[in-house]
Design an enzyme around this catalytic site. Structure first.
Site, mmCIF file in Angstrom:
data_model
loop_
_atom_site.group_PDB
_atom_site.id
_atom_site.type_symbol
_atom_site.label_atom_id
_atom_site.label_comp_id
_atom_site.label_asym_id
_atom_site.label_seq_id
_atom_site.Cartn_x
_atom_site.Cartn_y
_atom_site.Cartn_z
ATOM 1 N N GLN A 57 0.893 -1.448 0.157
ATOM 2 C CA GLN A 57 0.020 -0.013 -0.130
ATOM 3 C C GLN A 57 0.814 1.112 0.121
ATOM 4 O OE1 GLN A 57 -3.973 -0.512 2.111
ATOM 5 N NE2 GLN A 57 -2.513 -1.407 3.608
ATOM 6 N N TRP A 108 -7.379 10.655 -0.230
ATOM 7 C CA TRP A 108 -7.050 11.168 1.162
ATOM 8 C C TRP A 108 -6.764 12.865 1.248
ATOM 9 C CZ3 TRP A 108 -3.759 7.051 4.144
ATOM 10 C CH2 TRP A 108 -4.546 5.820 4.256
ATOM 11 N N HIS A 147 -15.077 14.417 2.758
ATOM 12 C CA HIS A 147 -14.344 14.585 3.721
ATOM 13 C C HIS A 147 -12.749 14.926 3.609
ATOM 14 C CE1 HIS A 147 -14.327 10.364 1.765
ATOM 15 N NE2 HIS A 147 -12.955 10.683 1.836
ATOM 16 N N ARG A 239 -15.960 12.395 -11.831
ATOM 17 C CA ARG A 239 -16.318 11.222 -10.947
ATOM 18 C C ARG A 239 -16.241 11.598 -9.703
ATOM 19 N NH1 ARG A 239 -14.616 8.027 -6.679
ATOM 20 N NH2 ARG A 239 -15.615 5.808 -7.125
ATOM 21 N N ASP A 241 -16.860 11.010 -5.589
ATOM 22 C CA ASP A 241 -16.708 9.870 -4.594
ATOM 23 C C ASP A 241 -17.650 10.035 -3.537
ATOM 24 O OD1 ASP A 241 -14.576 7.953 -3.758
ATOM 25 O OD2 ASP A 241 -14.389 9.069 -1.893
ATOM 26 N N GLU A 265 -20.663 8.103 -7.182
ATOM 27 C CA GLU A 265 -20.667 6.760 -6.604
ATOM 28 C C GLU A 265 -21.468 6.622 -5.579
ATOM 29 O OE1 GLU A 265 -17.237 4.195 -3.814
ATOM 30 O OE2 GLU A 265 -17.505 6.419 -3.681
ATOM 31 N N ASP A 333 -12.130 -0.520 -6.159
ATOM 32 C CA ASP A 333 -12.653 -0.588 -4.766
ATOM 33 C C ASP A 333 -13.079 -2.307 -4.772
ATOM 34 O OD1 ASP A 333 -12.271 1.895 -3.812
ATOM 35 O OD2 ASP A 333 -14.190 2.502 -4.679
#
Ligand SMILES: *[C@@H]1O[C@H](CO)[C@@H](O)[C@H](O)[C@H]1NC(C)=O
Ligand SMILES: *[C@@H]1O[C@H](CO)[C@@H](O)[C@H](O)[C@H]1NC(C)=O
Ligand SMILES: *[C@@H]1O[C@H](CO)[C@@H](O)[C@H](O)[C@H]1NC(C)=O
Ligand SMILES: *[C@@H]1O[C@H](CO)[C@@H](O)[C@H](O)[C@H]1NC(C)=O
Ligand SMILES: *[C@@H]1O[C@H](CO)[C@@H](O)[C@H](O)[C@H]1NC(C)=O
Ligand SMILES: *[C@@H]1O[C@H](CO)[C@@H](O)[C@H](O)[C@H]1NC(C)=O
Length: 551
Positions: A57, A108, A147, A239, A241, A265, A333
């Site tokens: 990751q 993020w 967020h 797109r 999120d 989404e 995902d």
């Protein structure tokens, strides 16, 4: 200074007029999803084929310049649009990273007014956009507005009285104060929509601080930001999120401020729940349909009638039916389809689904190389590790499907406005018409061949008695008989995608273009044996579809 200012203004206006793409503009396209960190290394390192361990990751080094350098690979597959990962500056976590990993994926955000320098410079991004536009292609950017990501320094074994004690918002732009966020609460009940919208995603180590989009100042900040993102870089679409994590009436203003096509989404399997969001954004990913496609094609025992029911649900619950969806088999995902089955016949049918319906077709990088990673993060394999081979079976299959869709569009001005319809289902097959295209998908699997017979004279234009069709998957010609019946054999569990031979150009099928081929011809009616495993006759018509297995 004045002339150059004028030039800049003129260019900006021209760019905006030239590129701002609407939902109907996007409908003509097909999209290749690029996960920026995993698609291509910068040109200078391209030949190194650097390792990329998905399990770690960590960033693997893909960049915008890398994407630009490999646009040929995408365009040669027939795509005329790409979707790239979010572009903004990301939360940095200490190494070795927490269990959630690092921000290599781009989801993020920490500073939405700065670019993610791991992906390159502003000049690199502008260069990518203009290279994409120079090829007549569109570019869709991924955005996260629910967020901001934070890092929580409180040790797991500590018992703080304040859950925010270990979180610093220094350097966040905007939203650098606690009051910019909803009070902390983890989402524990997805049946409670208020909680879904106002509580926090993420983990204890990387809480995704939920921006207070109940506050009008915050809302205005996001609206003005998205207008800038689109116009500063001349993106053609978004797109979006985590759409279900913000109240629905936040979205129309956001969509309007963006001024381009929006694809959201809404991760849920319920068509009614997901479909409702098409009243607020242009389109949503067809997650409910995707779930039915997985169950239909991941084994030879999947249900075709469930798939048909889901097509019906889409037309019932979505604002413009399937036109309000993005159709996909894989994304970053979800486990890749070949992690569920290695049956090439089933994989080809599942991939074909994406291209034969009403939704905007979207393919996730690596599908063409038959990557098989399972759950996140294993499904994020670097594409460079495949050396961008264009001779792989699924690369060719996807190219064929892209060309077929283009030919259908080009051959019939009503293709895009004609809703797909299920003309027949049986235990192992489903026939879907979207004139002038007719697809027969099966889940007999690679070990079987299917003999199919169905009446197609009711399909309208191009499917009259005696008309000449081409199955673009096998590139064989088939003739509808004098009574309007179509009989053919599909090999190794492959799907069949028919077009009138008059619209099949040499790009789709070199050998049979224009009906000049020497395919299987009208063929004999399929012989039925005791091994027949499916028979269905639609009520009130002569439509019949039979599929026979042969060992
Ligand atoms: C921060 O971590 C501590 C310890 O795991 C936890 O109790 C707290 O809830 C976390 N804060 C957030 C906002 O998740
Ligand atoms: C739903 O979640 C909200 C926010 O956490 C909470 O205030 C409310 O009590 C919950 N409603 C129900 C019915 O549990
Ligand atoms: C867009 O460009 C303007 C002018 O350079 C700049 O002030 C603004 O911050 C940019 N906005 C974004 C979201 O990049
Ligand atoms: C179709 O919608 C109905 C009503 O919401 C639901 O009960 C059914 O399970 C759905 N079918 C599929 C295949 O999603
Ligand atoms: C398919 O093959 C790949 C590579 O050999 C493997 O990783 C994957 O688990 C296989 N999938 C199934 C369902 O067997
Ligand atoms: C579109 O159709 C025209 C004839 O109607 C043909 O000349 C042209 O080559 C076709 N283009 C594509 C991309 O199929």
């Amino acid at each position: 200074m004045l002339p150059s200012l004028l030039t800049a203004v003129t260019l900006a206006l021209w760019a905006r007029q030239a590129y701002a793409a609407s939902a109907s503009d996007w409908q003509k396209r097909t999209v290749y999803q690029v996960m920026t960190d995993r698609f291509a290394l910068p040109p200078a390192q391209d030949s190194t084929g650097a390792a990329c361990d998905t399990g770690a990751q960590l960033p693997c080094g893909g960049t915008w310049a890398g994407i630009e350098n490999h646009l040929d690979y995408i365009q040669a597959m027939g795509f005329d649009a790409i979707w790239i990962s979010p572009i903004v500056a990301q939360l940095q976590v200490p190494l070795p990273p927490p269990a959630d990993g690092t921000a290599y994926h781009g989801y993020w955000p920490e500073n939405i007014y700065a670019l993610n320098d791991a992906f390159g410079t502003e000049a690199d991004l502008r260069s990518l956009v203009s290279a994409v536009h120079g090829r007549g292609m569109y570019i869709m950017v991924d955005v996260v507005v629910n967020h901001m990501a934070t890092y929580n320094t409180t040790a797991a074994n500590a018992a703080p009285t304040d859950p925010l004690a270990g979180i610093s918002l220094n350097g966040y732009n905007p939203f650098d104060e606690d009051s910019d966020y909803h009070p902390f609460c983890p989402i524990t009940n997805y049946g409670n929509q208020t909680m879904v919208e106002q509580c926090w995603l993420g983990s204890a180590a990387v809480p995704l601080a939920d921006v207070n989009t109940e506050d009008q100042t915050t809302v205005n900040t996001y609206y003005s930001w998205i207008g800038q993102v689109v116009s500063n870089y001349t993106f053609d679409g978004l797109r979006i999120d985590t759409v279900k994590h913000i109240r629905q009436d936040f979205w129309p203003g956001f969509v309007q401020a963006a001024g381009v096509f929006t694809l959201g989404e809404v991760l849920d399997s319920d068509a009614q729940y997901v479909g409702d969001y098409t009243n607020y954004v242009d389109a949503v990913f067809d997650y409910p349909g995707w779930g039915m496609v997985l169950q239909a094609f991941q084994t030879t025992g999947g249900s075709m009638s469930m798939l048909a029911q889901s097509i019906q649900n889409t037309s019932t619950y979505y604002k413009n039916g399937g036109f309000s969806t993005g159709s996909f088999l894989e994304n970053h995902d979800q486990p890749r389809f070949p992690s569920l089955t290695n049956d090439t016949g089933l994989i080809k049918n599942a991939i074909a689904w994406t291209f034969i319906g009403d939704g905007l077709p979207i393919v996730y990088e690596g599908q063409e190389q038959e990557y098989s990673g399972g759950n996140v993060p294993n499904n994020r394999e670097a594409v460079w590790l495949s050396a961008y081979q264009e001779n792989k079976p699924m690369y060719k299959h996807i190219t064929t499907l892209n060309n077929a869709r283009k030919a259908a569009m080009n051959g019939s001005s009503s293709f895009l406005s004609t809703h797909m319809s299920v003309i027949s289902t049986s235990t192992h097959s489903i026939a879907i018409a979207k004139a002038p295209m007719l697809a027969v998908l099966t889940n007999v699997g690679q070990g079987a061949q299917g003999q199919v017979s169905l009446s197609v004279s009711s399909l309208g234009s191009g499917y009259a008695a005696n008309s000449q069709l081409v199955d673009v998957i096998s590139c064989s010609s088939v003739k509808v008989d004098g009574s309007g019946n179509l009989a053919f054999t599909t090999q190794a569990g492959a799907p069949a995608v028919f077009l009138p031979s008059s619209v099949v150009n040499t790009k789709v099928c070199a050998s049979v273009a224009g009906g000049s081929g020497s395919g299987s011809g009208s063929g004999a009616q399929a012989a039925f044996s005791t091994r027949a495993f499916a028979l269905s006759a639609a009520v009130g018509s002569v439509i019949a579809l039979l599929v026979l297995a042969s060992a």
